[in-house]
Design a protein around this motif. Structure first.
Motif, mmCIF file in Angstrom:
data_model
loop_
_atom_site.group_PDB
_atom_site.id
_atom_site.type_symbol
_atom_site.label_atom_id
_atom_site.label_comp_id
_atom_site.label_asym_id
_atom_site.label_seq_id
_atom_site.Cartn_x
_atom_site.Cartn_y
_atom_site.Cartn_z
ATOM 1 N N ASP A 3 7.388 13.249 8.094
ATOM 2 C CA ASP A 3 7.434 12.488 6.837
ATOM 3 C C ASP A 3 8.604 11.523 6.796
ATOM 4 O OD1 ASP A 3 5.223 13.801 6.040
ATOM 5 O OD2 ASP A 3 6.200 15.067 4.517
ATOM 6 N N ALA A 4 9.737 11.967 7.300
ATOM 7 C CA ALA A 4 10.928 11.111 7.295
ATOM 8 C C ALA A 4 10.736 9.939 8.257
ATOM 9 C CB ALA A 4 12.159 11.927 7.711
ATOM 10 N N PHE A 5 10.108 10.208 9.401
ATOM 11 C CA PHE A 5 9.817 9.124 10.354
ATOM 12 C C PHE A 5 8.871 8.101 9.733
ATOM 13 C CE2 PHE A 5 10.723 12.322 13.873
ATOM 14 C CZ PHE A 5 11.902 11.708 14.264
ATOM 15 N N LEU A 6 7.837 8.606 9.057
ATOM 16 C CA LEU A 6 6.857 7.711 8.447
ATOM 17 C C LEU A 6 7.509 6.869 7.357
ATOM 18 C CD1 LEU A 6 3.932 6.733 8.259
ATOM 19 C CD2 LEU A 6 3.431 8.647 6.733
ATOM 20 N N ALA A 7 8.385 7.481 6.589
ATOM 21 C CA ALA A 7 9.077 6.744 5.515
ATOM 22 C C ALA A 7 9.945 5.642 6.126
ATOM 23 C CB ALA A 7 9.920 7.703 4.678
ATOM 24 N N ALA A 8 10.610 5.933 7.224
ATOM 25 C CA ALA A 8 11.468 4.928 7.877
ATOM 26 C C ALA A 8 10.615 3.792 8.446
ATOM 27 C CB ALA A 8 12.288 5.591 8.992
ATOM 28 N N PHE A 9 9.460 4.154 9.017
ATOM 29 C CA PHE A 9 8.537 3.142 9.556
ATOM 30 C C PHE A 9 8.033 2.233 8.432
ATOM 31 C CE2 PHE A 9 4.094 1.870 10.169
ATOM 32 C CZ PHE A 9 4.144 1.182 11.376
ATOM 33 N N ASP A 10 7.568 2.845 7.344
ATOM 34 C CA ASP A 10 7.051 2.064 6.206
ATOM 35 C C ASP A 10 8.134 1.148 5.640
ATOM 36 O OD1 ASP A 10 4.518 3.114 6.380
ATOM 37 O OD2 ASP A 10 4.832 4.658 4.843
ATOM 38 N N ALA A 11 9.355 1.652 5.573
ATOM 39 C CA ALA A 11 10.455 0.847 5.022
ATOM 40 C C ALA A 11 10.757 -0.335 5.937
ATOM 41 C CB ALA A 11 11.701 1.721 4.843
ATOM 42 N N ALA A 12 10.714 -0.106 7.245
ATOM 43 C CA ALA A 12 10.977 -1.197 8.198
ATOM 44 C C ALA A 12 9.904 -2.273 8.077
ATOM 45 C CB ALA A 12 11.039 -0.640 9.626
ATOM 46 N N VAL A 13 8.645 -1.849 7.965
ATOM 47 C CA VAL A 13 7.547 -2.820 7.826
ATOM 48 C C VAL A 13 7.718 -3.588 6.509
ATOM 49 C CG1 VAL A 13 5.041 -3.079 7.520
ATOM 50 C CG2 VAL A 13 5.930 -1.567 9.309
ATOM 51 N N ALA A 14 8.032 -2.880 5.443
ATOM 52 C CA ALA A 14 8.191 -3.529 4.128
ATOM 53 C C ALA A 14 9.342 -4.532 4.154
ATOM 54 C CB ALA A 14 8.432 -2.474 3.050
ATOM 55 N N ALA A 15 10.389 -4.232 4.913
ATOM 56 C CA ALA A 15 11.578 -5.100 4.969
ATOM 57 C C ALA A 15 11.419 -6.232 5.991
ATOM 58 C CB ALA A 15 12.812 -4.258 5.301
ATOM 59 N N GLU A 16 10.193 -6.377 6.552
ATOM 60 C CA GLU A 16 9.932 -7.433 7.543
ATOM 61 C C GLU A 16 10.751 -7.248 8.826
ATOM 62 O OE1 GLU A 16 7.673 -9.995 7.432
ATOM 63 O OE2 GLU A 16 6.938 -9.302 5.485
ATOM 64 N N GLU A 17 11.171 -6.013 9.105
ATOM 65 C CA GLU A 17 11.829 -5.758 10.385
ATOM 66 C C GLU A 17 10.746 -5.602 11.449
ATOM 67 O OE1 GLU A 17 14.345 -2.321 9.881
ATOM 68 O OE2 GLU A 17 15.360 -3.303 8.204
ATOM 69 N N ARG A 18 11.120 -5.823 12.716
ATOM 70 C CA ARG A 18 10.162 -5.645 13.805
ATOM 71 C C ARG A 18 10.189 -4.195 14.279
ATOM 72 N NH1 ARG A 18 8.467 -8.902 11.853
ATOM 73 N NH2 ARG A 18 8.430 -11.127 12.125
ATOM 74 N N ILE A 19 9.000 -3.673 14.561
ATOM 75 C CA ILE A 19 8.895 -2.354 15.180
ATOM 76 C C ILE A 19 9.015 -2.578 16.690
ATOM 77 C CG2 ILE A 19 7.410 -0.324 15.488
ATOM 78 C CD1 ILE A 19 8.342 -0.880 12.528
ATOM 79 N N GLU A 20 9.884 -1.812 17.343
ATOM 80 C CA GLU A 20 10.123 -1.983 18.778
ATOM 81 C C GLU A 20 9.590 -0.773 19.547
ATOM 82 O OE1 GLU A 20 11.015 -4.764 20.104
ATOM 83 O OE2 GLU A 20 11.588 -5.810 18.244
ATOM 84 N N PRO A 21 9.381 -0.933 20.881
ATOM 85 C CA PRO A 21 8.698 0.112 21.665
ATOM 86 C C PRO A 21 9.272 1.527 21.500
ATOM 87 C CG PRO A 21 8.975 -1.849 22.995
ATOM 88 C CD PRO A 21 9.649 -2.128 21.689
ATOM 89 N N ARG A 22 10.603 1.652 21.378
ATOM 90 C CA ARG A 22 11.176 2.993 21.290
ATOM 91 C C ARG A 22 11.172 3.564 19.883
ATOM 92 N NH1 ARG A 22 15.043 3.875 25.839
ATOM 93 N NH2 ARG A 22 14.513 2.213 27.291
ATOM 94 N N ASP A 23 10.788 2.752 18.893
ATOM 95 C CA ASP A 23 10.751 3.252 17.515
ATOM 96 C C ASP A 23 9.582 4.211 17.337
ATOM 97 O OD1 ASP A 23 12.872 1.588 16.946
ATOM 98 O OD2 ASP A 23 11.626 -0.005 16.074
ATOM 99 N N TRP A 24 9.761 5.156 16.434
ATOM 100 C CA TRP A 24 8.625 6.012 16.059
ATOM 101 C C TRP A 24 7.590 5.143 15.355
ATOM 102 C CZ3 TRP A 24 5.756 7.152 11.828
ATOM 103 C CH2 TRP A 24 4.896 8.256 11.936
#
Ligand code: FAQ
Length: 311
Positions: A3-24
């Motif tokens: 859940d914490a990983f998913l929340a961090a992923f959703d927050a990164a997407v919402a903030a227009e950050e890029r998801i990188e290969p090593r990210d969950w």
């Protein structure tokens, strides 16, 4: 936990950050990227075939050199995209095996034949034009390696599009026979180019989720509309017409109304029943088999290097 990983992923997407290969990332996000990026890579590689059909018959040395460079760029685009897909943990071998087994798609557009030299111009103008319209927003897609690959690809696609426009302009302003050849090519490539944007929004299975993940920034229909609006004045400049009696400016919506795409044709092509599906996949498999010795030699060389031999 998860859940914490998913929340961090959703927050990164919402903030227009890029998801990188090593990210969950969620498994489904990874799977949808592999699906779309592999289809895109396969399209670049299969897309070399219709144009390659004209390399030996280009009407001048200058045109031949230009076309060879364009087709070579497409091989390069395929390689950047396979590399970007590898960052998600799926190797190029596996993707090619799936393509050859008919388990992954490539763009419907490359299942149409290139009947005349003017088709090379129509592909550059319309097919590369549609590709750019679809791909410029992908430069801002949430997955970093895909977004970055798109930046360079779009620059080259834009060069390809101008090449096609210039070729068609030369034919359009040439002899009456050349003009007719250009018009015939545009008549045949127009509707299949509109199909490149995918099914209508109401039937697009992946749009809602891909938009939420910021892989898609505009819908299939929005990009199709944008493409039509870009092409109308360009067709006028070319002195050519678009084969759609329903095409007209709609002041109220600030865009063109246009006729309905034949979606039964699109579905037939996706099912493998387009004019060249069989030919394209057979040629692709043959090229892969013929290249086996190159892969074997490269692997043997790499093994020798790893073993420390200096030969
Ligand atoms: N052909 O739910 P959606 C080039 C499939 S440009 C075949 O709307 P999505 C440059 C779709 O995969 C061409 N299949 O899907 C060049 C899905 O099937 P699935 C390549 C299509 O992904 C120029 C199903 O229909 N460009 O190569 C097509 O959200 C000249 C449901 O559709 C790209 O691939 C189609 N036209 O949106 C090279 C761009 N349309 O997987 C040489 C990246 C849809 O469930 C010479 N891709 N399908 O079995 C995208 O932007 C998206 O994947 C879309 C489709 C917009 C194509």
């Amino acid at each position: 936990g998860e859940d914490a990983f998913l929340a961090a992923f959703d927050a990164a997407v919402a903030a227009e950050e890029r998801i990188e290969p090593r990210d969950w990332m969620p498994d489904a996000y990874r799977a949808t990227l592999v699906r779309q990026m592999a289809q895109h890579a396969h399209s670049e590689i299969i897309g070399m075939q219709p144009e390659a059909n004209w390399i030996t018959r280009a009407p001048s040395l200058r045109r031949k050199a230009i076309l060879m460079a364009k087709v070579q760029d497409e091989a390069g685009h395929g390689l950047y995209l396979y590399s970007a897909t590898e960052t998600l943990g799926t190797g190029r071998d596996e993707l090619l095996d799936k393509l050859h087994a008919g388990r992954q798609k490539y763009s419907s557009i490359f299942n149409y034949p290139t009947l005349t030299w003017a088709d090379v111009g129509a592909i550059g103008w319309l097919v590369d034009g549609a590709a750019i319209t679809n791909q410029v927003p992908l430069c801002r897609c949430s997955y970093g390696p895909y977004a970055r690959a798109m930046i360079r690809i779009c620059k080259e696609e834009s060069f390809h599009q101008r090449q096609g426009f210039e070729l068609l302009l030369a034919l359009s302003e040439g002899t009456p026979e050349q003009h007719a050849m250009a018009q015939d090519a545009v008549d045949r490539w127009w509707w299949p180019s509109l199909m490149m944007f995918g099914p209508p929004d109401g039937e697009s299975a992946h749009s809602a989720q891909s938009t939420a993940w910021k892989i898609k920034r505009f819908s299939n229909d929005e990009l199709r509309q944008r493409f039509v609006d870009i092409c109308v004045p360009q067709a006028e400049a070319l002195g050519l017409t678009l084969p759609d009696p329903d095409l007209r400016w709609n002041e109220e919506k600030g865009g063109h109304d246009f006729g309905t795409v034949d979606w039964s044709e699109f579905q037939a092509v996706l099912k493998g029943n387009g004019p060249c599906n069989e030919e394209r996949i057979t040629q692709r498999r043959r090229a892969h088999e013929d290249g086996a010795w190159v892969r074997d030699a490269a692997a043997a060389y790499a093994a020798k290097q790893a073993a420390g031999s200096d030969e």
